[in-house]
Scaffold this active site. Structure first.
Site, PDB file in Angstrom:
ATOM      1  N   LYS A   1      92.118  31.508  41.189  1.00  0.00           N
ATOM      2  CA  LYS A   1      90.956  30.989  40.458  1.00  0.00           C
ATOM      3  C   LYS A   1      89.758  31.943  40.551  1.00  0.00           C
ATOM      4  O   LYS A   1      89.722  32.838  41.407  1.00  0.00           O
ATOM      5  CB  LYS A   1      90.606  29.601  41.005  1.00  0.00           C
ATOM      6  CG  LYS A   1      91.730  28.571  40.776  1.00  0.00           C
ATOM      7  CD  LYS A   1      91.296  27.174  41.204  1.00  0.00           C
ATOM      8  CE  LYS A   1      92.405  26.161  40.967  1.00  0.00           C
ATOM      9  NZ  LYS A   1      91.979  24.776  41.294  1.00  0.00           N
TER      10      LYS A   1
ATOM     11  N   TYR B  80      93.393  21.359  31.852  1.00  0.00           N
ATOM     12  CA  TYR B  80      93.113  20.272  32.800  1.00  0.00           C
ATOM     13  C   TYR B  80      92.881  18.935  32.096  1.00  0.00           C
ATOM     14  O   TYR B  80      92.249  18.042  32.674  1.00  0.00           O
ATOM     15  CB  TYR B  80      91.915  20.643  33.679  1.00  0.00           C
ATOM     16  CG  TYR B  80      92.254  21.645  34.767  1.00  0.00           C
ATOM     17  CD1 TYR B  80      93.027  21.269  35.873  1.00  0.00           C
ATOM     18  CD2 TYR B  80      91.812  22.955  34.699  1.00  0.00           C
ATOM     19  CE1 TYR B  80      93.345  22.180  36.877  1.00  0.00           C
ATOM     20  CE2 TYR B  80      92.127  23.874  35.711  1.00  0.00           C
ATOM     21  CZ  TYR B  80      92.893  23.470  36.790  1.00  0.00           C
ATOM     22  OH  TYR B  80      93.205  24.366  37.787  1.00  0.00           O
TER      23      TYR B  80
ATOM     24  N   ASN C 230      88.707  26.051  44.789  1.00  0.00           N
ATOM     25  CA  ASN C 230      89.702  26.079  45.864  1.00  0.00           C
ATOM     26  C   ASN C 230      90.767  27.173  45.720  1.00  0.00           C
ATOM     27  O   ASN C 230      91.892  27.010  46.152  1.00  0.00           O
ATOM     28  CB  ASN C 230      90.310  24.689  46.058  1.00  0.00           C
ATOM     29  CG  ASN C 230      90.962  24.163  44.805  1.00  0.00           C
ATOM     30  OD1 ASN C 230      91.077  24.881  43.816  1.00  0.00           O
ATOM     31  ND2 ASN C 230      91.409  22.912  44.843  1.00  0.00           N
TER      32      ASN C 230
ATOM     33  N   HIS D   5      95.656  27.532  42.037  1.00  0.00           N
ATOM     34  CA  HIS D   5      96.332  26.388  41.427  1.00  0.00           C
ATOM     35  C   HIS D   5      97.816  26.473  41.744  1.00  0.00           C
ATOM     36  O   HIS D   5      98.369  27.574  41.822  1.00  0.00           O
ATOM     37  CB  HIS D   5      96.152  26.424  39.902  1.00  0.00           C
ATOM     38  CG  HIS D   5      97.015  25.435  39.177  1.00  0.00           C
ATOM     39  ND1 HIS D   5      96.663  24.117  39.051  1.00  0.00           N
ATOM     40  CD2 HIS D   5      98.234  25.563  38.585  1.00  0.00           C
ATOM     41  CE1 HIS D   5      97.626  23.467  38.392  1.00  0.00           C
ATOM     42  NE2 HIS D   5      98.586  24.330  38.100  1.00  0.00           N
TER      43      HIS D   5
ATOM     44  N   GLU E  58     102.865  24.384  32.089  1.00  0.00           N
ATOM     45  CA  GLU E  58     101.774  25.307  32.448  1.00  0.00           C
ATOM     46  C   GLU E  58     102.184  26.767  32.271  1.00  0.00           C
ATOM     47  O   GLU E  58     101.369  27.600  31.858  1.00  0.00           O
ATOM     48  CB  GLU E  58     101.336  25.031  33.886  1.00  0.00           C
ATOM     49  CG  GLU E  58     100.662  23.661  34.011  1.00  0.00           C
ATOM     50  CD  GLU E  58     100.426  23.211  35.447  1.00  0.00           C
ATOM     51  OE1 GLU E  58      99.894  22.101  35.622  1.00  0.00           O
ATOM     52  OE2 GLU E  58     100.771  23.956  36.391  1.00  0.00           O
TER      53      GLU E  58
HETATM   54  P1  DAT Z   1      95.332  20.257  42.933  1.00  0.00           P
HETATM   55  O1  DAT Z   1      94.668  21.490  42.373  1.00  0.00           O
HETATM   56  O2  DAT Z   1      95.504  20.336  44.414  1.00  0.00           O
HETATM   57  O3  DAT Z   1      96.606  19.914  42.212  1.00  0.00           O
HETATM   58  P2  DAT Z   1      94.121  18.059  41.449  1.00  0.00           P
HETATM   59  O4  DAT Z   1      95.216  18.248  40.458  1.00  0.00           O
HETATM   60  O5  DAT Z   1      93.902  16.698  42.005  1.00  0.00           O
HETATM   61  O6  DAT Z   1      94.307  19.055  42.701  1.00  0.00           O
HETATM   62  O7  DAT Z   1      92.746  18.523  40.831  1.00  0.00           O
HETATM   63  C1  DAT Z   1      92.688  19.677  40.005  1.00  0.00           C
HETATM   64  C2  DAT Z   1      91.471  20.475  40.380  1.00  0.00           C
HETATM   65  O8  DAT Z   1      90.294  19.695  40.128  1.00  0.00           O
HETATM   66  C3  DAT Z   1      91.362  20.841  41.861  1.00  0.00           C
HETATM   67  O9  DAT Z   1      92.129  21.983  42.201  1.00  0.00           O
HETATM   68  C4  DAT Z   1      89.890  21.077  41.997  1.00  0.00           C
HETATM   69  C5  DAT Z   1      89.300  19.996  41.090  1.00  0.00           C
HETATM   70  N1  DAT Z   1      88.991  18.785  41.879  1.00  0.00           N
HETATM   71  C6  DAT Z   1      89.866  17.870  42.351  1.00  0.00           C
HETATM   72  N2  DAT Z   1      89.263  16.900  43.050  1.00  0.00           N
HETATM   73  C7  DAT Z   1      87.944  17.221  43.019  1.00  0.00           C
HETATM   74  C8  DAT Z   1      86.770  16.622  43.579  1.00  0.00           C
HETATM   75  N3  DAT Z   1      86.834  15.491  44.287  1.00  0.00           N
HETATM   76  N4  DAT Z   1      85.578  17.232  43.350  1.00  0.00           N
HETATM   77  C9  DAT Z   1      85.503  18.379  42.627  1.00  0.00           C
HETATM   78  N5  DAT Z   1      86.556  18.988  42.070  1.00  0.00           N
HETATM   79  C10 DAT Z   1      87.764  18.432  42.276  1.00  0.00           C
HETATM   80 MG    MG Z   2      96.988  19.300  40.312  1.00  0.00          MG
END
Ligand code: DAT
Ligand code: MG
Length: 140
Positions: A10, A50, A113, A116, A127
């Site tokens: 990212k 997303y 973070n 992905h 994807e």
């Molecule tokens: P992951 O990337 O671990 O699959 P996810 O699919 O739940 O997590 O969410 C996609 C992305 O959205 C994640 O990498 C970062 C963002 N995100 C998730 N939860 C969040 C939060 N509580 N606050 C801010 N950004 C968040």
């Molecule tokens: Mg995810």
């Protein structure tokens, strides 16, 4: 069970100079990179990628962040790729990510973070096609 998953390094990790470190972690863990590119998502493309999160409160922040700079997109091959890669990257929130995982090492916070990883074989295919439809993949 599929042997491929999809990843992005990212914008936070690219800006911080961690492309090489993260690719080293990935290949040391036994994943082969079968397709890869440096690219930047438009806000529209980040929003589409997303779309499953569009009702979440962090959606706009996520779209802004993911389109804020270049990313590395890649398709990875390994037995049990999806599950093993999720273990390698660690929990979404780096504060909860296991020691030694990519997010524990390189993520900034829950929103920024570092990497992905696809969450299912079905999404890995969707994807990968999102970024690499019509592109060659290389087996070795
Ligand atoms: P992951 O990337 O671990 O699959 P996810 O699919 O739940 O997590 O969410 C996609 C992305 O959205 C994640 O990498 C970062 C963002 N995100 C998730 N939860 C969040 C939060 N509580 N606050 C801010 N950004 C968040
Ligand atoms: Mg995810």
């Amino acid at each position: 069970m599929s042997n491929r998953t999809f990843t992005m390094i990212k914008p936070d990790a690219v800006r911080a100079g961690h492309i090489g470190n993260i690719l080293e972690k990935i290949t040391n863990a036994g994943f082969k990179i079968v397709a890869m590119k440096l690219t930047q998502l438009s806000a529209d493309k980040a929003g589409a990628f997303y779309a499953v999160h569009k009702e979440r409160p962090f959606y706009q922040e996520l779209v802004d962040f993911m389109s804020s700079g270049p990313i590395v997109a890649a398709v990875l091959e390994k037995e049990n790729a999806v599950e093993d890669f999720r273990k390698l990257i660690g929990a979404t929130n780096p504060a909860e990510a296991a020691p030694g995982t990519i997010r524990a090492l390189y993520a900034t916070n829950v929103g920024e973070n570092a990497v992905h990883g696809s969450d299912s074989d079905e999404n890995a295919t969707i994807e990968s096609n999102f970024h690499f439809a019509g592109c060659d993949m290389y087996a070795y």
